[in-house]
Design an enzyme around this catalytic site. Structure first.
Site, short mmCIF file in Angstrom:
data_model
loop_
_atom_site.label_atom_id
_atom_site.label_comp_id
_atom_site.label_asym_id
_atom_site.label_seq_id
_atom_site.Cartn_x
_atom_site.Cartn_y
_atom_site.Cartn_z
N HIS A 46 55.50 10.17 -35.93
CA HIS A 46 54.28 9.58 -35.36
C HIS A 46 53.81 8.28 -35.12
O HIS A 46 53.26 7.87 -34.31
CB HIS A 46 53.02 10.38 -36.44
CG HIS A 46 51.92 10.09 -35.77
ND1 HIS A 46 51.60 10.76 -34.38
CD2 HIS A 46 50.74 9.38 -35.99
CE1 HIS A 46 50.23 10.23 -34.09
NE2 HIS A 46 49.77 9.61 -35.21
N GLU B 141 56.40 27.13 -59.75
CA GLU B 141 57.39 25.88 -59.54
C GLU B 141 58.53 26.48 -58.92
O GLU B 141 59.12 27.26 -58.84
CB GLU B 141 57.64 25.22 -60.97
CG GLU B 141 56.73 24.60 -61.56
CD GLU B 141 56.94 23.97 -63.06
OE1 GLU B 141 57.93 24.10 -63.39
OE2 GLU B 141 56.12 23.27 -63.63
N LYS C 20 40.71 7.32 -20.02
CA LYS C 20 39.22 7.83 -20.08
C LYS C 20 38.51 6.67 -19.59
O LYS C 20 38.68 5.38 -19.98
CB LYS C 20 38.82 8.00 -21.66
CG LYS C 20 37.60 8.62 -21.88
CD LYS C 20 37.46 8.68 -23.33
CE LYS C 20 37.83 10.02 -24.13
NZ LYS C 20 37.43 10.06 -25.58
N GLN D 110 48.78 10.26 -41.58
CA GLN D 110 48.05 9.45 -42.44
C GLN D 110 48.62 8.05 -42.57
O GLN D 110 49.30 8.04 -43.75
CB GLN D 110 47.93 10.28 -43.54
CG GLN D 110 47.06 11.46 -43.46
CD GLN D 110 46.57 12.13 -44.78
OE1 GLN D 110 46.68 11.76 -45.65
NE2 GLN D 110 46.82 13.56 -44.65
N GLY E 94 44.20 21.72 -30.46
CA GLY E 94 43.01 21.14 -29.59
C GLY E 94 43.24 20.18 -28.49
O GLY E 94 42.63 20.17 -27.71
N THR E 95 44.08 19.22 -29.06
CA THR E 95 44.45 18.13 -27.96
C THR E 95 45.08 18.58 -26.78
O THR E 95 44.48 18.37 -25.58
CB THR E 95 45.31 16.93 -28.34
OG1 THR E 95 44.59 16.63 -29.96
CG2 THR E 95 45.52 15.91 -27.85
N SER F 123 49.55 20.65 -33.26
CA SER F 123 48.90 21.10 -34.65
C SER F 123 47.97 22.28 -34.30
O SER F 123 48.30 23.34 -34.44
CB SER F 123 48.40 19.79 -35.46
OG SER F 123 48.15 20.38 -36.87
N THR F 124 46.77 21.67 -34.27
CA THR F 124 45.74 22.64 -34.05
C THR F 124 45.83 23.30 -32.70
O THR F 124 45.21 24.36 -32.36
CB THR F 124 44.24 22.25 -34.54
OG1 THR F 124 44.07 21.06 -33.73
CG2 THR F 124 43.98 21.72 -35.81
C1 R5P Z 1 47.67 12.53 -32.46
O1 R5P Z 1 47.78 11.24 -32.45
C2 R5P Z 1 48.92 13.10 -31.90
O2 R5P Z 1 49.63 12.54 -31.22
C3 R5P Z 1 48.73 14.57 -31.75
O3 R5P Z 1 47.95 14.48 -30.32
C4 R5P Z 1 47.88 15.41 -32.56
O4 R5P Z 1 48.43 15.37 -33.79
C5 R5P Z 1 47.51 16.90 -32.12
O5 R5P Z 1 47.00 17.44 -33.14
P1 R5P Z 1 46.04 18.66 -32.60
O6 R5P Z 1 47.18 19.74 -32.07
O7 R5P Z 1 45.62 19.31 -33.76
O8 R5P Z 1 44.98 18.34 -31.55
#
Ligand code: R5P
Length: 284
Positions: free
Chosen positions: A121, A36, A183, A91, A216-217, A213-214
């Site tokens: 966000h 804790e 797109k 979320q 990926g985007t 974050s990861t």
């Molecule tokens: C998504 O809606 C956010 O604006 C970012 O594009 C997203 O959180 C990036 O996440 P990641 O780096 O995992 O792709």
């Protein structure tokens, strides 16, 4: 006025207190043998004045530390909470039946007089706080930083339409072009993704998003723009979450550099949001 830096935001709290010359009580953060969290504000502070707690909630334990700090400061005249990066903010909807709106659950647990977030966000989360909640914009500071790098013919790109306000705000008043990736479905199988109106060929491009974050985007966007002839590609964000191998992914995709703010204290946090926070706290 007192500024308390939570365990996830010590550098930023220090920078804000340095700008404002406010008292910076020191706290102790450790764990009990059972795991804790233990939190204690060690230095006395004047309870007749406001307290501002600065704490990003990137992990669950950061969130608990924030709740503990708020409780430890409950005698203060007024409590302001600054959450530079708010975890669980993505979320913000019930995507599937049975899911919580986690951002709402987090917001409801935070009891304060005022809450400040930075490029949260989704603005809709502000309504979930019981307190007056204000979202601050750090992207003009990212824009200034980009301008000072003296790129040739720079172009700021939002990777999707959700990030357009960030690109617009970073570019505003600086004379820098901005655009977003669109797109377009060409056939049942094929889609084309490219900047809506501006050609990237031969230009230095800075992709801006709220969070990496990861990675990926961002990695996908870097590869795409390089394949479309962009000269150097930089990745910029407000919140460098940078989980797992995010940085490696960006470099593998061909990024030239990463620009982020210190809402999270990482090696790429070259733009400080301390002046933005200091300015609102000073004017309360
Ligand atoms: C998504 O809606 C956010 O604006 C970012 O594009 C997203 O959180 C990036 O996440 P990641 O780096 O995992 O792709």
């Amino acid at each position: 006025m007192n500024i308390i830096g939570g365990p996830a935001s010590q550098l930023l709290a220090g920078r804000v207190s340095e700008i404002l010359e406010y008292n910076l009580p020191i706290s102790e953060y450790r764990r009990f043998p059972d795991g804790e969290l233990y939190t204690r504000v060690l230095d006395d502070f004047d309870v007749t004045h406001d307290i501002t707690i600065i704490q990003s909630t990137v992990s669950d334990s950061d969130f608990i530390s924030l709740l503990q700090l708020i409780d430890a400061c409950s005698e203060a005249a007024r409590i302001n909470v600054v959450i530079p990066y708010m975890g669980y903010a993505r979320q913000d909807k019930r995507f599937k039946r049975g899911e919580p709106i986690s951002a709402r659950a987090m917001a409801r647990a935070i009891k304060a007089d005022r809450v400040f977030t930075i490029n949260i966000h989704s603005q809709s989360i502000l309504d979930y706080f019981d307190a007056e909640a204000v979202n601050l914009d750090a992207t003009p500071m990212i824009g200034e930083y980009i301008k000072n790098l003296k790129f040739k013919n720079p172009l700021i790109i939002a990777p999707d339409d959700g990030a357009i306000p960030l690109a617009r705000s970073a570019a505003s008043n600086l004379g820098i072009d901005y655009d977003f990736l669109e797109k377009t479905r060409i056939s049942g199988e094929a889609v084309s993704i490219k900047p809506k109106s501006i050609e990237v060929r031969g230009r230095d491009v800075i992709i801006i998003d709220d969070i990496i974050s990861t990675g990926g985007t961002m990695a996908e966007t870097i590869s795409l723009l390089r394949s479309q002839g962009a000269r150097e590609v930089f990745a910029a964000c407000v919140h460098p979450v940078l989980s797992n191998s995010a940085i490696l992914k960006l470099f593998k995709a061909g990024v030239r550099g990463i620009i982020a703010t210190d809402t999270l204290d990482k090696g790429v946090s070259v733009v400080s949001v301390a002046p933005v926070i200091a300015s609102v706290i000073k004017n309360i």
